[in-house]
Design a protein around this motif. Structure first.
Motif, mmCIF file in Angstrom:
data_model
loop_
_atom_site.group_PDB
_atom_site.id
_atom_site.type_symbol
_atom_site.label_atom_id
_atom_site.label_comp_id
_atom_site.label_asym_id
_atom_site.label_seq_id
_atom_site.Cartn_x
_atom_site.Cartn_y
_atom_site.Cartn_z
ATOM 1 N N ALA A 20 -28.052 -79.841 -57.422
ATOM 2 C CA ALA A 20 -27.457 -80.096 -56.114
ATOM 3 C C ALA A 20 -27.234 -78.814 -55.319
ATOM 4 C CB ALA A 20 -26.135 -80.839 -56.264
ATOM 5 N N GLY A 21 -26.736 -77.754 -55.968
ATOM 6 C CA GLY A 21 -26.543 -76.503 -55.255
ATOM 7 C C GLY A 21 -25.253 -76.395 -54.481
ATOM 8 N N PHE A 22 -24.374 -77.408 -54.547
ATOM 9 C CA PHE A 22 -23.069 -77.301 -53.904
ATOM 10 C C PHE A 22 -22.184 -76.361 -54.719
ATOM 11 C CE2 PHE A 22 -24.244 -81.145 -51.659
ATOM 12 C CZ PHE A 22 -23.604 -80.996 -50.436
ATOM 13 N N GLY A 23 -21.558 -75.400 -54.063
ATOM 14 C CA GLY A 23 -20.643 -74.483 -54.721
ATOM 15 C C GLY A 23 -19.323 -74.425 -53.981
ATOM 16 N N LEU A 24 -18.324 -73.853 -54.619
ATOM 17 C CA LEU A 24 -16.995 -73.789 -54.028
ATOM 18 C C LEU A 24 -16.714 -72.435 -53.386
ATOM 19 C CD1 LEU A 24 -14.975 -75.668 -56.797
ATOM 20 C CD2 LEU A 24 -15.773 -76.547 -54.596
ATOM 21 N N HIS A 25 -17.703 -71.540 -53.409
ATOM 22 C CA HIS A 25 -17.560 -70.243 -52.767
ATOM 23 C C HIS A 25 -18.466 -70.184 -51.540
ATOM 24 C CE1 HIS A 25 -15.338 -69.108 -56.263
ATOM 25 N NE2 HIS A 25 -16.393 -69.116 -57.069
ATOM 26 N N ALA A 26 -17.971 -69.539 -50.495
ATOM 27 C CA ALA A 26 -18.753 -69.446 -49.265
ATOM 28 C C ALA A 26 -20.043 -68.661 -49.469
ATOM 29 C CB ALA A 26 -17.920 -68.806 -48.160
ATOM 30 N N ASP A 27 -20.034 -67.723 -50.430
ATOM 31 C CA ASP A 27 -21.228 -66.910 -50.691
ATOM 32 C C ASP A 27 -22.030 -67.443 -51.869
ATOM 33 O OD1 ASP A 27 -19.447 -66.349 -52.692
ATOM 34 O OD2 ASP A 27 -19.530 -64.171 -52.495
ATOM 35 N N SER A 28 -21.842 -68.726 -52.194
ATOM 36 C CA SER A 28 -22.525 -69.367 -53.322
ATOM 37 C C SER A 28 -22.196 -68.595 -54.598
ATOM 38 C CB SER A 28 -24.037 -69.441 -53.078
ATOM 39 O OG SER A 28 -24.667 -70.228 -54.068
ATOM 40 N N LEU A 29 -23.180 -68.006 -55.276
ATOM 41 C CA LEU A 29 -22.911 -67.279 -56.521
ATOM 42 C C LEU A 29 -23.237 -65.790 -56.397
ATOM 43 C CD1 LEU A 29 -24.289 -69.798 -59.187
ATOM 44 C CD2 LEU A 29 -21.947 -69.542 -58.366
#
Length: 455
Positions: free
Chosen positions: A181-190
């Motif tokens: 999915a690629g949804f993350g909880l950080h604005a800068d992804s990983l």
């Protein structure tokens, strides 16, 4: 009534399998849109606009990862929970439905043959459905629990997060990764974890496993147990094609990413060579339609973006959580090009069925046409550059989720085009191929042969 033969009852899935899949996903997207539009779903307690809610719901159910708002700051805990549930339902649903369609098309399901006045009817046995559902659920649960545990421990002891935060972060990213999915909880992804293999490698492993497809994972598990007793491995052509092509594309993607971005001061430049290889591999794995990024996509060279587009368009394995035209489709076309001039294409000791090439060509040509049409439409309504727009279109069609950062810059009409692309890209290839296969008929005659000029 006398003189009339009653048609046997057929399940909705076997009567109209492709239509059932499309309607089921559309219903889940509609439900998700309604929930995300509620004030309780937003962090500030206000109702979310319909286009934003629809875009996010479609991206989650189609396990894409594109977003017009920042997931970690815009949505409340309830909203993030809805997104996570939509990802899980979407990933589980596509693996289940695609597996059932593949089994139905290939004739490997146990079928109850019922004669009618005109033809025979095939219907799924309840045991087959249960076996697929339990297999997909078990595989999903095992991988997500294992990867979530590793990530949670890393977030807890490596970054000092509280136990609750570490578990939430770990399992949110594990579910998102396995479902591609690629949804993350950080604005800068990983990108903050670009130097940490204890985060990037488990995420990449989950992405690759989810992208292989349930039939491949199931066969690997079965033949692993059989190998212990017989000492032999007899993988199907589908499994061998998927594994070989996946390894080759991962290696090529890693090599090209490193070569093209090695000295780029905004991406790989500041890292030492082990970190460059790590992030090159991670980027290559994410093009399997995962959507996470450890490097700034918007800062990459145009050549890297083009290479990424090609890998995204190919995607991952069939009947998995990955999107794209699928690696087996790409492999079939590659074989047809390599063995040009031969009436029958052979690969890995097997002869390809003629209809496989026709189906592959259909999927690829329709995919290219859809990408070109959407790119033209978006360019006509924005002033954004061609490379950025093309990247977003391919990312949406292949349900990848990687972005150069311009997704939110599209007008509502442009975002709706991306919504349609995500939906078609998620369901189009599998439903199209199954529909073509189920409608195949044997022609009892042949027309005179004539060759037009080619090239």
């Amino acid at each position: 009534m006398a003189g009339r033969t009653a048609h046997p009852r057929r399940s909705l899935f076997t009567a109209h399998p492709a239509r059932t899949v499309v309607l089921a996903f559309a219903a889940v997207i509609a439900l998700g849109t309604g929930l995300l539009a509620l004030p309780v779903s937003a962090e500030d307690g206000t109702a979310t606009g319909l286009v934003t809610a629809l875009f996010t719901s479609t991206s989650a159910v189609c396990v894409t990862g594109l977003a017009v708002v920042d997931t970690g700051t815009y949505w409340s805990g309830f909203g993030e929970g809805v997104i996570l549930a939509l990802i899980q339902v979407g990933g589980f649903g596509i693996m289940t439905m695609a597996s059932l369609l593949a089994l139905l098309v290939s004739g490997k399901l146990r079928l109850r043959m019922q004669l009618t006045a005109q033809a025979e009817t095939k219907s799924l046995d309840i045991g087959d459905v249960r076996r697929v559902l339990l297999g997909v659920a078990g595989t999903t649960l095992i991988v997500e629990l294992a990867v979530g545990a590793v990530l949670s421990l890393r977030f807890r002891f490596g970054y000092g997060n509280s136990i609750g935060e570490a578990v939430y972060l770990g399992y949110f990213h594990a579910v998102s990764a396995f479902n591609n999915a690629g949804f993350g909880l950080h604005a800068d992804s990983l990108t903050r974890y670009a130097q940490d293999p204890w985060v990037t490698l488990p995420v990449a492993l989950a992405v690759i496993l989810g992208g292989l497809g349930f039939p491949v994972l199931l066969e690997l598990l079965r033949h692993r147990n059989r190998h212990r007793t017989t000492g032999r491995r007899n993988w199907t052509l589908h499994t061998r094609l998927t594994l070989v092509t996946t390894v080759v594309l991962l290696a090529v993607g890693t090599l090209l990413t490193c070569l093209l971005e090695w000295t780029n001061p905004d991406t790989l430049g500041p890292h030492d060579w082990p970190e460059k290889l790590l992030n090159g591999f991670f980027h290559s794995a994410m093009t399997r339609t995962a959507g996470f990024n450890s490097l700034d996509i918007g800062a990459m060279h145009a050549s890297t973006l083009l290479m990424t587009c090609m890998l995204m368009f190919i995607g991952g394995g069939s009947a998995g959580t990955a999107g794209g035209i699928k690696v087996t489709t790409f492999a079939v076309l590659a074989v047809a090009i390599i063995v040009r001039g031969e009436p029958n294409s052979t690969v890995l000791g097997r002869r390809l069925a003629p209809h496989s090439l026709r189906q592959a060509l259909t999927v690829v040509l329709l995919g290219v046409g859809l990408v070109m049409a959407a790119t033209l439409a978006l360019l006509s309504m924005t002033s954004l550059p061609l490379d950025g727009v093309l990247f977003e279109v391919v990312s949406a069609f292949a349900t990848v989720g990687l972005s150069t950062g311009i997704t939110a810059d599209f007008p509502d009409a442009g975002q709706l085009i991306l919504v349609l692309l995500m939906f078609i890209g998620r369901l189009g290839p599998v439903t199209l191929v199954s529909a073509l296969a189920l409608r195949e008929r044997v022609r009892r005659y042949e027309l005179p042969e004539e060759r037009p000029l080619i090239g």
